[in-house]
Write a protein that holds these residues in place. Structure first.
Motif, PDB file in Angstrom:
ATOM      1  N   ARG A 116      86.039  17.657  21.278  1.00  0.00           N
ATOM      2  CA  ARG A 116      85.738  18.799  22.142  1.00  0.00           C
ATOM      3  C   ARG A 116      84.305  18.775  22.655  1.00  0.00           C
ATOM      4  O   ARG A 116      84.047  19.191  23.784  1.00  0.00           O
ATOM      5  CB  ARG A 116      85.983  20.120  21.388  1.00  0.00           C
ATOM      6  N   ASP A 117      83.361  18.324  21.837  1.00  0.00           N
ATOM      7  CA  ASP A 117      81.954  18.420  22.204  1.00  0.00           C
ATOM      8  C   ASP A 117      81.252  17.072  22.075  1.00  0.00           C
ATOM      9  O   ASP A 117      81.464  16.335  21.114  1.00  0.00           O
ATOM     10  CB  ASP A 117      81.233  19.436  21.306  1.00  0.00           C
ATOM     11  N   VAL A 118      80.382  16.790  23.047  1.00  0.00           N
ATOM     12  CA  VAL A 118      79.522  15.615  22.992  1.00  0.00           C
ATOM     13  C   VAL A 118      78.237  15.999  22.285  1.00  0.00           C
ATOM     14  O   VAL A 118      77.526  16.919  22.696  1.00  0.00           O
ATOM     15  CB  VAL A 118      79.221  15.088  24.408  1.00  0.00           C
ATOM     16  N   ILE A 119      77.921  15.293  21.202  1.00  0.00           N
ATOM     17  CA  ILE A 119      76.734  15.587  20.411  1.00  0.00           C
ATOM     18  C   ILE A 119      75.550  14.741  20.864  1.00  0.00           C
ATOM     19  O   ILE A 119      74.404  15.178  20.836  1.00  0.00           O
ATOM     20  CB  ILE A 119      77.008  15.338  18.917  1.00  0.00           C
ATOM     21  N   GLY A 120      75.813  13.517  21.292  1.00  0.00           N
ATOM     22  CA  GLY A 120      74.752  12.630  21.734  1.00  0.00           C
ATOM     23  C   GLY A 120      75.316  11.512  22.587  1.00  0.00           C
ATOM     24  O   GLY A 120      76.537  11.323  22.656  1.00  0.00           O
ATOM     25  N   CYS A 121      74.434  10.771  23.256  1.00  0.00           N
ATOM     26  CA  CYS A 121      74.917   9.747  24.168  1.00  0.00           C
ATOM     27  C   CYS A 121      73.880   8.658  24.384  1.00  0.00           C
ATOM     28  O   CYS A 121      72.681   8.843  24.138  1.00  0.00           O
ATOM     29  CB  CYS A 121      75.289  10.365  25.514  1.00  0.00           C
ATOM     30  N   ALA A 122      74.361   7.519  24.850  1.00  0.00           N
ATOM     31  CA  ALA A 122      73.513   6.424  25.306  1.00  0.00           C
ATOM     32  C   ALA A 122      74.296   5.671  26.376  1.00  0.00           C
ATOM     33  O   ALA A 122      75.524   5.591  26.327  1.00  0.00           O
ATOM     34  CB  ALA A 122      73.145   5.491  24.165  1.00  0.00           C
ATOM     35  N   ARG A 123      73.570   5.133  27.339  1.00  0.00           N
ATOM     36  CA  ARG A 123      74.182   4.369  28.430  1.00  0.00           C
ATOM     37  C   ARG A 123      73.829   2.898  28.269  1.00  0.00           C
ATOM     38  O   ARG A 123      72.659   2.550  28.059  1.00  0.00           O
ATOM     39  CB  ARG A 123      73.677   4.897  29.772  1.00  0.00           C
ATOM     40  N   LEU A 124      74.822   2.035  28.381  1.00  0.00           N
ATOM     41  CA  LEU A 124      74.631   0.608  28.135  1.00  0.00           C
ATOM     42  C   LEU A 124      74.969  -0.202  29.381  1.00  0.00           C
ATOM     43  O   LEU A 124      76.052  -0.063  29.951  1.00  0.00           O
ATOM     44  CB  LEU A 124      75.515   0.160  26.969  1.00  0.00           C
ATOM     45  N   LEU A 125      74.004  -1.043  29.802  1.00  0.00           N
ATOM     46  CA  LEU A 125      74.188  -1.906  30.965  1.00  0.00           C
ATOM     47  C   LEU A 125      73.743  -3.324  30.617  1.00  0.00           C
ATOM     48  O   LEU A 125      72.720  -3.510  29.944  1.00  0.00           O
ATOM     49  CB  LEU A 125      73.367  -1.405  32.152  1.00  0.00           C
ATOM     50  N   PRO A 126      74.469  -4.349  31.088  1.00  0.00           N
ATOM     51  CA  PRO A 126      74.080  -5.739  30.796  1.00  0.00           C
ATOM     52  C   PRO A 126      72.693  -6.050  31.346  1.00  0.00           C
ATOM     53  O   PRO A 126      72.338  -5.654  32.464  1.00  0.00           O
ATOM     54  CB  PRO A 126      75.155  -6.565  31.512  1.00  0.00           C
ATOM     55  N   GLY A 127      71.901  -6.786  30.554  1.00  0.00           N
ATOM     56  CA  GLY A 127      70.567  -7.138  30.981  1.00  0.00           C
ATOM     57  C   GLY A 127      70.535  -8.127  32.130  1.00  0.00           C
ATOM     58  O   GLY A 127      69.485  -8.328  32.753  1.00  0.00           O
ATOM     59  N   THR A 128      71.667  -8.762  32.449  1.00  0.00           N
ATOM     60  CA  THR A 128      71.719  -9.724  33.544  1.00  0.00           C
ATOM     61  C   THR A 128      71.871  -9.063  34.902  1.00  0.00           C
ATOM     62  O   THR A 128      71.723  -9.730  35.932  1.00  0.00           O
ATOM     63  CB  THR A 128      72.883 -10.701  33.341  1.00  0.00           C
ATOM     64  N   SER A 130      69.819  -0.188  26.855  1.00  0.00           N
ATOM     65  CA  SER A 130      70.221   1.162  26.479  1.00  0.00           C
ATOM     66  C   SER A 130      69.287   2.146  27.170  1.00  0.00           C
ATOM     67  O   SER A 130      68.062   2.000  27.110  1.00  0.00           O
ATOM     68  CB  SER A 130      70.139   1.347  24.958  1.00  0.00           C
ATOM     69  N   SER A 131      69.869   3.141  27.819  1.00  0.00           N
ATOM     70  CA  SER A 131      69.068   4.158  28.499  1.00  0.00           C
ATOM     71  C   SER A 131      69.742   5.513  28.358  1.00  0.00           C
ATOM     72  O   SER A 131      70.868   5.625  27.870  1.00  0.00           O
ATOM     73  CB  SER A 131      68.867   3.804  29.983  1.00  0.00           C
ATOM     74  N   ARG A 132      69.013   6.539  28.770  1.00  0.00           N
ATOM     75  CA  ARG A 132      69.506   7.925  28.728  1.00  0.00           C
ATOM     76  C   ARG A 132      70.030   8.307  27.338  1.00  0.00           C
ATOM     77  O   ARG A 132      71.053   8.983  27.194  1.00  0.00           O
ATOM     78  CB  ARG A 132      70.571   8.144  29.796  1.00  0.00           C
ATOM     79  N   PHE A 133      69.297   7.893  26.311  1.00  0.00           N
ATOM     80  CA  PHE A 133      69.638   8.263  24.936  1.00  0.00           C
ATOM     81  C   PHE A 133      69.196   9.697  24.697  1.00  0.00           C
ATOM     82  O   PHE A 133      68.041  10.051  24.928  1.00  0.00           O
ATOM     83  CB  PHE A 133      68.904   7.330  23.972  1.00  0.00           C
ATOM     84  N   CYS A 134      70.111  10.531  24.238  1.00  0.00           N
ATOM     85  CA  CYS A 134      69.725  11.900  23.873  1.00  0.00           C
ATOM     86  C   CYS A 134      70.739  12.489  22.903  1.00  0.00           C
ATOM     87  O   CYS A 134      71.874  12.023  22.798  1.00  0.00           O
ATOM     88  CB  CYS A 134      69.580  12.801  25.099  1.00  0.00           C
ATOM     89  N   VAL A 135      70.298  13.526  22.195  1.00  0.00           N
ATOM     90  CA  VAL A 135      71.127  14.194  21.193  1.00  0.00           C
ATOM     91  C   VAL A 135      71.003  15.692  21.372  1.00  0.00           C
ATOM     92  O   VAL A 135      69.913  16.211  21.645  1.00  0.00           O
ATOM     93  CB  VAL A 135      70.693  13.786  19.762  1.00  0.00           C
ATOM     94  N   ASP A 136      72.120  16.390  21.250  1.00  0.00           N
ATOM     95  CA  ASP A 136      72.126  17.850  21.249  1.00  0.00           C
ATOM     96  C   ASP A 136      71.614  18.322  19.900  1.00  0.00           C
ATOM     97  O   ASP A 136      72.314  18.212  18.888  1.00  0.00           O
ATOM     98  CB  ASP A 136      73.544  18.371  21.498  1.00  0.00           C
ATOM     99  N   THR A 137      70.394  18.820  19.852  1.00  0.00           N
ATOM    100  CA  THR A 137      69.789  19.181  18.570  1.00  0.00           C
ATOM    101  C   THR A 137      70.469  20.378  17.917  1.00  0.00           C
ATOM    102  O   THR A 137      70.344  20.582  16.703  1.00  0.00           O
ATOM    103  CB  THR A 137      68.293  19.492  18.751  1.00  0.00           C
ATOM    104  N   GLU A 138      71.188  21.178  18.683  1.00  0.00           N
ATOM    105  CA  GLU A 138      71.892  22.317  18.094  1.00  0.00           C
ATOM    106  C   GLU A 138      73.169  21.890  17.392  1.00  0.00           C
ATOM    107  O   GLU A 138      73.550  22.448  16.367  1.00  0.00           O
ATOM    108  CB  GLU A 138      72.212  23.349  19.176  1.00  0.00           C
TER     109      GLU A 138
END
Length: 209
Positions: A64-76, A103-111
């Motif tokens: 139901r809820d997203v607690i945290g995320c990261a975006r992954l893209l190939p370095g090439t 890895s980019s846009r790493f974040c966590v819902d602290t609540e």
């Protein structure tokens, strides 16, 4: 809590979680950190979301809820470090090889994140650290490149992850930014995986349509 790896357009549940992730990113990067990011209709997106990235999401067990995320893209391919923040490379070329993932846009819902009292870090943060490394190993990557800030570099070091800087720190917006590489090894993954978690099995289609 569980981890899922999803890509846009794969299935209905994944698309809903990705939409919720963009809302979380707006709350964290625009409202809390006050970064200069693009927010439309309460959702933060940028040009790299159009490159078919893999999103690694920490979600509640009921999806139901997203607690945290990261975006992954190939370095090439096009990367945030190489295209948007080359200043952090101090004039050196962007590392680019088949074993590199960004890895980019790493974040966590602290609540929503649960505390890991032993290390003073959110359990969701540790789970994502381990998940990124395990996903990288499973998909043939040996290094994780990322752009972050001094505050987050301290979090990585507290978690026990080696962070090999690619250049000097630079002021960008209202933060001091740096770029670096984390070795994607089983040892590092085990080091940061929360004690009550089994090894994460993350594939590209873990959700029912």
């Amino acid at each position: 809590m569980r981890l899922v790896a999803v890509r846009s357009g794969e299935n209905r549940v994944g698309n809903r979680l990705i939409d919720q992730m963009h809302t979380l990113r707006a709350r964290v990067f625009s409202e809390r950190l006050e970064w200069n990011v693009t927010v439309k209709s309460g959702r933060e997106t940028d040009e790299y979301d159009a490159l078919d990235p893999t999103y690694l999401l920490a979600v509640t067990d009921d999806l139901r809820d997203v607690i945290g995320c990261a975006r992954l893209l190939p370095g090439t391919g096009p990367t945030m470090l190489g295209r948007t923040f080359p200043i952090l490379l101090d004039g050196n070329p962007m590392p680019s090889h088949p074993g590199l993932i960004e890895s980019s846009r790493f974040c966590v819902d602290t609540e929503l994140g649960m505390r890991n009292a032993a290390r003073g870090l959110h359990k969701a943060t540790m789970t994502l650290f381990a998940g990124i490394l395990e996903w990288s190993l499973t998909n043939g990557y040996s290094e994780v490149a990322t752009v972050t800030d001094l505050r987050f570099e301290k979090i990585l070091r507290r978690a026990g992850l080696p962070f090999n800087r690619l250049g000097a720190q630079h002021p960008i917006g209202n933060t001091i930014a740096i770029a670096g590489i984390i070795p994607a090894t089983l040892e590092n993954a085990v080091r940061v995986r929360p004690e009550d978690c089994e090894p994460f099995f993350v594939d590209h289609a873990p959700l029912a349509a």
